[in-house]
Design a protein around this motif. Structure first.
Motif, short mmCIF file in Angstrom:
data_model
loop_
_atom_site.label_atom_id
_atom_site.label_comp_id
_atom_site.label_asym_id
_atom_site.label_seq_id
_atom_site.Cartn_x
_atom_site.Cartn_y
_atom_site.Cartn_z
N LEU A 101 8.74 -11.62 0.01
CA LEU A 101 10.06 -11.01 -0.13
C LEU A 101 10.05 -9.94 -1.21
N GLU A 102 9.35 -10.22 -2.33
CA GLU A 102 9.27 -9.22 -3.39
C GLU A 102 8.55 -7.97 -2.91
N ALA A 103 7.50 -8.16 -2.10
CA ALA A 103 6.76 -7.02 -1.57
C ALA A 103 7.63 -6.18 -0.66
N PRO A 132 0.80 -1.24 0.00
CA PRO A 132 0.00 0.00 0.00
C PRO A 132 0.83 1.28 0.00
N ASP A 133 2.04 1.23 0.55
CA ASP A 133 2.87 2.44 0.58
C ASP A 133 3.32 2.86 -0.81
N SER A 134 3.30 1.92 -1.76
CA SER A 134 3.73 2.22 -3.14
C SER A 134 2.55 2.45 -4.07
N THR A 171 3.43 3.60 -10.11
CA THR A 171 4.03 4.22 -11.29
C THR A 171 3.99 3.23 -12.45
N LEU A 172 4.23 3.71 -13.64
CA LEU A 172 4.24 2.82 -14.80
C LEU A 172 5.32 1.76 -14.66
N ASN A 173 6.49 2.15 -14.15
CA ASN A 173 7.57 1.16 -14.00
C ASN A 173 7.20 0.07 -13.00
N SER A 174 6.60 0.45 -11.88
CA SER A 174 6.19 -0.53 -10.88
C SER A 174 5.11 -1.46 -11.43
N ALA A 212 8.63 -2.32 -1.17
CA ALA A 212 8.38 -1.30 -0.15
C ALA A 212 9.66 -0.52 0.16
N LEU A 213 10.79 -1.22 0.23
CA LEU A 213 12.05 -0.55 0.49
C LEU A 213 12.42 0.39 -0.66
N ARG A 214 12.16 -0.06 -1.89
CA ARG A 214 12.43 0.81 -3.03
C ARG A 214 11.56 2.06 -2.99
N GLY A 215 10.28 1.87 -2.61
CA GLY A 215 9.38 3.01 -2.52
C GLY A 215 9.84 3.99 -1.47
N ALA A 216 10.29 3.47 -0.31
CA ALA A 216 10.78 4.35 0.75
C ALA A 216 12.02 5.10 0.31
#
Length: 225
Positions: free
Chosen positions: A202-204, A29-31, A35-38, A208-212
């Motif tokens: 793990l992917e999630a 949910p934080d992401s 975005t188009l890339n995500s 989430a870390l990438r979004g942060a």
């Protein structure tokens, strides 16, 4: 069984895009909105996807535009990039539990009620298989038209599979196709699904870390590597 004539008939790419938007709204949910890339990365995941796709950015953009025209997708501006969210619950007029089951069917293909319960765990914790079947039966028996269909039981299978109808009637090859073979070391579908769920988790966490990281970089005015 009739299909609601007012419902949009989705292409495989549109179903994948819509399914990913619903899934990621609940798992990262934080992401979300994405975005188009995500969204592209979610569409082309190698796990929890059947079939696995290799979509291009242009294909995903075309699907988004088609879904937007039918009010299934919204486009918003967030920071420097456009973000996308879904309106599937409002357009389809179904409870969130039904939408989650429909999403798993869009992303993973035909599943038994037991497989659906396991695959839905990160989005909703169904109490038991009976509760999954109740929501499936409700979608199959809608007065306006069915959203899912129970497929004929395959020879040797203990349970019948379910398929979604957002792409129109189920193709004959889907009716006859056996579930994907289990990899070596997996004793049953439940074990395989549990393994997939661990990979998804793990992917999630990575997403989430990438979004942060992107958020921090945006606040600092630097570009994330």
């Amino acid at each position: 069984m009739t299909v609601d004539p007012a419902l949009p008939i989705l292409s495989p790419v549109e179903a994948r895009v819509l399914g990913v938007l619903v899934e990621k709204q609940r798992t990262v949910p934080d992401s979300y909105p994405l975005t188009l890339n995500s969204l592209l990365a979610g569409c082309n995941q190698k796990t929890s996807r059947q079939p696995v796709m290799e979509l291009s950015e242009a294909e995903v953009q075309d699907a988004l535009e088609s879904l937007r025209r039918r009010s299934l997708v919204d486009e918003t501006s967030g920071g420097r990039v456009l973000r996308y969210g879904h309106n599937a619950d409002r357009v389809l007029r179904i409870p969130s539990q039904s939408l989650i089951l429909l999403t798993v069917l869009m992303l993973r293909g035909p599943q038994t009620a037991g497989e659906l319960r396991i695959a839905s765990d990160r989005m909703h914790n169904f109490a038991d298989i009976s509760s999954v079947e109740a929501f499936l039966d409700e979608m199959a028996e809608r007065a306006a038209g069915a959203l899912v269909v129970k497929l004929p039981r395959l020879p040797g299978a203990r349970e019948s599979r379910w398929a979604h109808l957002l792409g129109g009637p189920v193709a004959a090859e889907v009716l006859a196709a056996a579930p994907a073979a289990l990899p070596a070391g997996a004793t049953d579908a439940g074990e395989l699904a549990a393994l997939r769920e661990r990979v998804d988790r793990l992917e999630a966490e990575v997403a989430a870390l990438r979004g942060a990281l992107a958020k921090v970089c945006g606040e600092l005015g630097i570009e994330a590597g």
